[in-house]
Scaffold this motif. Structure first.
Motif, PDB file in Angstrom:
ATOM      1  N   LEU A  17       0.837  -1.197   0.000  1.00 17.70           N
ATOM      2  CA  LEU A  17       0.000   0.000   0.000  1.00 17.70           C
ATOM      3  C   LEU A  17       0.875   1.253   0.000  1.00 17.70           C
ATOM      4  CD1 LEU A  17      -2.809   1.365   0.275  1.00 17.70           C
ATOM      5  CD2 LEU A  17      -2.512   1.181   2.751  1.00 17.70           C
ATOM      6  N   ALA A  18       1.921   1.250   0.821  1.00 14.79           N
ATOM      7  CA  ALA A  18       2.840   2.395   0.865  1.00 14.79           C
ATOM      8  C   ALA A  18       3.514   2.601  -0.493  1.00 14.79           C
ATOM      9  CB  ALA A  18       3.885   2.187   1.954  1.00 14.79           C
ATOM     10  N   VAL A  19       3.967   1.519  -1.112  1.00 14.15           N
ATOM     11  CA  VAL A  19       4.623   1.612  -2.421  1.00 14.15           C
ATOM     12  C   VAL A  19       3.651   2.173  -3.451  1.00 14.15           C
ATOM     13  CG1 VAL A  19       5.614   0.261  -4.308  1.00 14.15           C
ATOM     14  CG2 VAL A  19       6.327  -0.178  -1.962  1.00 14.15           C
ATOM     15  N   ASN A  20       2.408   1.682  -3.453  1.00 16.45           N
ATOM     16  CA  ASN A  20       1.417   2.179  -4.415  1.00 16.45           C
ATOM     17  C   ASN A  20       1.111   3.655  -4.188  1.00 16.45           C
ATOM     18  OD1 ASN A  20       1.193  -0.271  -5.705  1.00 16.45           O
ATOM     19  ND2 ASN A  20      -0.515  -0.965  -4.437  1.00 16.45           N
ATOM     20  N   ARG A 107      14.677  16.170  -1.641  1.00 15.33           N
ATOM     21  CA  ARG A 107      13.533  17.062  -1.796  1.00 15.33           C
ATOM     22  C   ARG A 107      12.208  16.344  -1.517  1.00 15.33           C
ATOM     23  NH1 ARG A 107      12.922  19.334  -7.484  1.00 15.33           N
ATOM     24  NH2 ARG A 107      10.745  18.800  -7.400  1.00 15.33           N
ATOM     25  N   SER A 108      12.139  15.061  -1.854  1.00 17.62           N
ATOM     26  CA  SER A 108      10.912  14.279  -1.674  1.00 17.62           C
ATOM     27  C   SER A 108      10.885  13.503  -0.362  1.00 17.62           C
ATOM     28  CB  SER A 108      10.758  13.294  -2.831  1.00 17.62           C
ATOM     29  OG  SER A 108      10.714  13.961  -4.051  1.00 17.62           O
ATOM     30  N   PHE A 109      11.940  13.628   0.432  1.00 25.57           N
ATOM     31  CA  PHE A 109      12.075  12.849   1.662  1.00 25.57           C
ATOM     32  C   PHE A 109      10.899  13.033   2.605  1.00 25.57           C
ATOM     33  CE2 PHE A 109      13.444  13.166   6.139  1.00 25.57           C
ATOM     34  CZ  PHE A 109      13.670  11.821   6.389  1.00 25.57           C
ATOM     35  N   GLY A 110      10.517  14.262   2.879  1.00 28.42           N
ATOM     36  CA  GLY A 110       9.429  14.544   3.826  1.00 28.42           C
ATOM     37  C   GLY A 110       8.106  13.942   3.379  1.00 28.42           C
ATOM     38  N   ASN A 111       7.789  14.101   2.101  1.00 24.51           N
ATOM     39  CA  ASN A 111       6.539  13.541   1.578  1.00 24.51           C
ATOM     40  C   ASN A 111       6.556  12.018   1.614  1.00 24.51           C
ATOM     41  OD1 ASN A 111       5.326  16.002   1.089  1.00 24.51           O
ATOM     42  ND2 ASN A 111       6.146  16.138  -0.998  1.00 24.51           N
ATOM     43  N   ALA A 112       7.682  11.416   1.268  1.00 26.31           N
ATOM     44  CA  ALA A 112       7.795   9.955   1.290  1.00 26.31           C
ATOM     45  C   ALA A 112       7.621   9.426   2.707  1.00 26.31           C
ATOM     46  CB  ALA A 112       9.140   9.521   0.717  1.00 26.31           C
ATOM     47  N   GLN A 113       8.236  10.083   3.663  1.00 28.86           N
ATOM     48  CA  GLN A 113       8.118   9.675   5.060  1.00 28.86           C
ATOM     49  C   GLN A 113       6.668   9.788   5.544  1.00 28.86           C
ATOM     50  OE1 GLN A 113      10.506  11.976   7.768  1.00 28.86           O
ATOM     51  NE2 GLN A 113      10.505  10.367   9.296  1.00 28.86           N
ATOM     52  N   ARG A 114       5.986  10.846   5.158  1.00 29.00           N
ATOM     53  CA  ARG A 114       4.582  11.044   5.535  1.00 29.00           C
ATOM     54  C   ARG A 114       3.704   9.933   4.954  1.00 29.00           C
ATOM     55  NH1 ARG A 114       0.769  13.048   2.653  1.00 29.00           N
ATOM     56  NH2 ARG A 114       2.178  14.007   1.149  1.00 29.00           N
ATOM     57  N   ILE A 115       3.920   9.592   3.698  1.00 32.65           N
ATOM     58  CA  ILE A 115       3.133   8.538   3.039  1.00 32.65           C
ATOM     59  C   ILE A 115       3.382   7.190   3.705  1.00 32.65           C
ATOM     60  CG2 ILE A 115       2.921   7.230   0.885  1.00 32.65           C
ATOM     61  CD1 ILE A 115       3.351   9.964  -0.569  1.00 32.65           C
ATOM     62  N   ILE A 116       4.625   6.914   4.049  1.00 32.49           N
ATOM     63  CA  ILE A 116       4.955   5.644   4.718  1.00 32.49           C
ATOM     64  C   ILE A 116       4.265   5.563   6.073  1.00 32.49           C
ATOM     65  CG2 ILE A 116       6.847   4.388   5.834  1.00 32.49           C
ATOM     66  CD1 ILE A 116       8.598   5.241   3.425  1.00 32.49           C
ATOM     67  N   GLN A 120       0.835   3.033   7.773  1.00 32.16           N
ATOM     68  CA  GLN A 120       1.130   2.310   9.011  1.00 32.16           C
ATOM     69  C   GLN A 120       2.548   1.764   9.060  1.00 32.16           C
ATOM     70  OE1 GLN A 120      -1.988  -0.487   9.887  1.00 32.16           O
ATOM     71  NE2 GLN A 120      -3.578   1.035   9.590  1.00 32.16           N
ATOM     72  N   GLY A 121       3.486   2.480   8.458  1.00 33.54           N
ATOM     73  CA  GLY A 121       4.900   2.129   8.577  1.00 33.54           C
ATOM     74  C   GLY A 121       5.435   2.623   9.898  1.00 33.54           C
ATOM     75  N   TYR A 122       6.352   1.882  10.495  1.00 29.17           N
ATOM     76  CA  TYR A 122       6.934   2.272  11.778  1.00 29.17           C
ATOM     77  C   TYR A 122       8.423   1.912  11.776  1.00 29.17           C
ATOM     78  CZ  TYR A 122       6.200  -2.676  12.773  1.00 29.17           C
ATOM     79  OH  TYR A 122       6.206  -4.038  12.707  1.00 29.17           O
ATOM     80  N   GLY A 123       9.134   2.397  12.786  1.00 25.48           N
ATOM     81  CA  GLY A 123      10.572   2.125  12.876  1.00 25.48           C
ATOM     82  C   GLY A 123      11.316   2.722  11.697  1.00 25.48           C
ATOM     83  N   ILE A 124      10.880   3.887  11.248  1.00 28.33           N
ATOM     84  CA  ILE A 124      11.479   4.503  10.064  1.00 28.33           C
ATOM     85  C   ILE A 124      12.884   4.998  10.404  1.00 28.33           C
ATOM     86  CG2 ILE A 124      11.268   6.379   8.391  1.00 28.33           C
ATOM     87  CD1 ILE A 124       8.226   6.182   8.765  1.00 28.33           C
TER      88      ILE A 124
END
Length: 128
Positions: A17-20, A107-116, A120-124
């Motif tokens: 889901l995160a990848v999609n 540049r996309s780091f913040g958005n990627a982290q938010r989407i993850i 329900q991603g954890y331990g990022i």
């Protein structure tokens, strides 16, 4: 410049889901790893029969001498090291836990982290 992100998911469905969602957002990223977290601890035939005494000739302070059954020796050593340097209990991993590692631009780091996190991603972790 790019950044590597590593995240854990409760199961493979949440990781997919995160990848999609990352793809739908238009973020350009590269999948470095997407597999069950338990696959990282596959047994190595050279070291799986080594006793803990061969690695730890003197038990570190705070060391708990219990060998979890069914786990390869390398995993036990990693947990023993972490147990001596942490006051927090180690979160138990479920059998379905999935690890996702991606490479994304700064540049996309913040958005990627938010989407993850939304998936329900954890331990990022940010890896170098």
């Amino acid at each position: 410049m790019s950044v590597q992100l590593q995240a854990h998911f409760e199961n493979e469905e949440h990781a997919n889901l995160a990848v999609n969602r990352l793809r739908q957002s238009g973020i350009i990223f590269e999948i470095l790893d997407l597999k069950p977290a338990a696959a990282r601890w596959k047994a190595d035939t050279d070291t799986e029969r080594v006793s803990p005494a061969a690695t730890f000739n003197k038990a570190p302070e705070g060391f708990v001498t219990s060998y979890p059954t069914g786990m390869p020796f390398q995993h036990m050593c990693a947990r023993a090291f972490m147990a001596t340097n942490s006051t927090k209990p180690v979160r138990p991993h479920s059998a379905n836990e999935t690890l996702l590692r991606i490479k994304v631009s700064e540049r996309s780091f913040g958005n990627a982290q938010r989407i993850i996190r939304q998936a329900q991603g954890y331990g990022i972790k940010v890896l170098s």
